[in-house]
Design a protein around this motif. Sequence first.
Motif, PDB file in Angstrom:
ATOM      1  N   ILE A 144       0.816  -1.225   0.000  1.00 31.03           N
ATOM      2  CA  ILE A 144       0.000   0.000   0.000  1.00 31.03           C
ATOM      3  C   ILE A 144       0.847   1.271   0.000  1.00 31.03           C
ATOM      4  N   GLY A 145       2.166   1.089  -0.068  1.00 33.47           N
ATOM      5  CA  GLY A 145       3.044   2.259  -0.133  1.00 33.47           C
ATOM      6  C   GLY A 145       3.243   2.915   1.221  1.00 33.47           C
ATOM      7  N   LYS A 146       3.878   4.083   1.192  1.00 31.58           N
ATOM      8  CA  LYS A 146       4.128   4.796   2.442  1.00 31.58           C
ATOM      9  C   LYS A 146       2.892   5.586   2.848  1.00 31.58           C
ATOM     10  N   ALA A 147       2.822   5.892   4.138  1.00 33.94           N
ATOM     11  CA  ALA A 147       1.696   6.691   4.628  1.00 33.94           C
ATOM     12  C   ALA A 147       1.678   8.034   3.908  1.00 33.94           C
ATOM     13  N   ASP A 148       0.496   8.525   3.561  1.00 28.49           N
ATOM     14  CA  ASP A 148       0.419   9.820   2.880  1.00 28.49           C
ATOM     15  C   ASP A 148       0.083  10.947   3.853  1.00 28.49           C
ATOM     16  N   VAL A 149      -0.202  10.600   5.105  1.00 26.46           N
ATOM     17  CA  VAL A 149      -0.487  11.628   6.114  1.00 26.46           C
ATOM     18  C   VAL A 149       0.442  11.399   7.301  1.00 26.46           C
ATOM     19  N   THR A 150       1.286  12.375   7.576  1.00 22.06           N
ATOM     20  CA  THR A 150       2.179  12.281   8.726  1.00 22.06           C
ATOM     21  C   THR A 150       1.870  13.448   9.645  1.00 22.06           C
ATOM     22  N   VAL A 151       1.540  13.128  10.875  1.00 19.62           N
ATOM     23  CA  VAL A 151       1.160  14.179  11.813  1.00 19.62           C
ATOM     24  C   VAL A 151       2.208  14.260  12.919  1.00 19.62           C
ATOM     25  N   ASP A 152       2.793  15.436  13.062  1.00 17.46           N
ATOM     26  CA  ASP A 152       3.733  15.674  14.155  1.00 17.46           C
ATOM     27  C   ASP A 152       2.909  15.984  15.407  1.00 17.46           C
ATOM     28  N   VAL A 153       2.940  15.082  16.377  1.00 14.68           N
ATOM     29  CA  VAL A 153       2.096  15.264  17.568  1.00 14.68           C
ATOM     30  C   VAL A 153       2.920  15.621  18.809  1.00 14.68           C
ATOM     31  N   THR A 154       4.140  16.117  18.593  1.00 14.35           N
ATOM     32  CA  THR A 154       4.994  16.388  19.763  1.00 14.35           C
ATOM     33  C   THR A 154       4.356  17.395  20.719  1.00 14.35           C
ATOM     34  N   SER A 155       3.533  18.323  20.189  1.00 19.81           N
ATOM     35  CA  SER A 155       2.883  19.297  21.088  1.00 19.81           C
ATOM     36  C   SER A 155       1.777  18.653  21.914  1.00 19.81           C
ATOM     37  N   PHE A 156       1.387  17.438  21.559  1.00 20.04           N
ATOM     38  CA  PHE A 156       0.261  16.792  22.251  1.00 20.04           C
ATOM     39  C   PHE A 156       0.701  15.538  22.995  1.00 20.04           C
ATOM     40  N   LEU A 157       2.026  15.428  23.211  1.00 17.55           N
ATOM     41  CA  LEU A 157       2.538  14.197  23.827  1.00 17.55           C
ATOM     42  C   LEU A 157       2.091  14.016  25.275  1.00 17.55           C
ATOM     43  N   ALA A 158       1.866  15.125  25.983  1.00 18.54           N
ATOM     44  CA  ALA A 158       1.425  14.977  27.378  1.00 18.54           C
ATOM     45  C   ALA A 158       0.066  14.276  27.412  1.00 18.54           C
ATOM     46  N   LYS A 159      -0.825  14.712  26.511  1.00 15.19           N
ATOM     47  CA  LYS A 159      -2.153  14.090  26.454  1.00 15.19           C
ATOM     48  C   LYS A 159      -2.061  12.642  25.974  1.00 15.19           C
TER      49      LYS A 159
END
Lengths: 232, 114
Positions: A174-189
């Motif tokens: 299926i290939g590589k993911a087409d959506v990459t989300v940087d969630v470092t600002s939400f790591l506490a949650k």
Amino acid sequence: MRAEDQVAMNSKQTQHERILVVFPHPDDEAFVAAGTLAMYIEGGAQVTYACLTLGEMGRNMGIPPFANRVSLPAIRKEELAASCLAIGIQDLRMLGFHDKMIEFEDQQRLDSMILGLLKELTPSLVITFYPRYSVHPDHDATGVAVARTIGQLTVAERPLVHCIAFASNHEKVIGKADVTVDVTSFLAKKMASIRSHRSQFQAAELVGNRELTDEEIRNRFGTEQFWTYRFD
Amino acid sequence: MLPLHPQDIQFRLDRLAGQDLYLHLELTTGAYATHLDSTRPSGSAFISNAIVHYTHGSISGTAPYRVGLKTADGWVYAEGLTHVDEKETERLIMAGHDSQGKLIVALQLSREKF
């Protein structure tokens, strides 16, 4: 993906007003999508999490084991509610299917439940597992049911579908993911969500019994990836 | 769950003998076994709320333990049992866990449905 595209994508993603998440097990939301969901929710999204089972057949029972087959569902239910609270999910639906049995369920019952949620909520985004590339039979069966149900809607009615895949061969097919989300600002949650699943998160292959450093947490949990499901 | 004591289990097996009981019996590697180690096949089986009636039940071995229940026409057997739910007085809820606390096997008996 170039950094500016990722920023553009992230800000676009936060525009979703209503999101439906369909996973089979309490904790699926924590490990694969908690940061992304927290981000959408901060952007104003209403999130409904349809959790199909209570993970009744899970193997992780705490270290040392504090749960058994009889007490596990009630424990997982509390853990799931705490995890949703940590993420900010406003609407949790526990749908009462039996863990490990999703692939054997009456398809019509499963599909009409999913269709009911789609009609009720009219989400612009649905998050689920990628059909056939998500390792656990319940994950695969959940993704198949969601894709099958949404595939029967008209093109105009179909929400965007973002899937999680992690089978060992998935990128080849299926290939590589087409959506990459940087969630470092939400790591506490996200970490609060993961830790809510007290009977599960200590598992050695997940977090282990020790405290992770901030750097380890960032490397391991700082990015979430999705594949946009193509209906053609 | 606490480590089981065979004498206590034997006492409870004797008390449950000779009556219709609901059984939950399970053996599992977990669904991720092959994913985590391709040399290891995933395998599991469970049966819940089957009705059994055993004439004679015993626990054997040194930790982990084995339990065998002799029924009119056959047997129920589980190996790898390590823990029991110490809070249960009527039901017998036993499980076998590995060194990481993960469930390997479960054997449960009750007069009421699970």
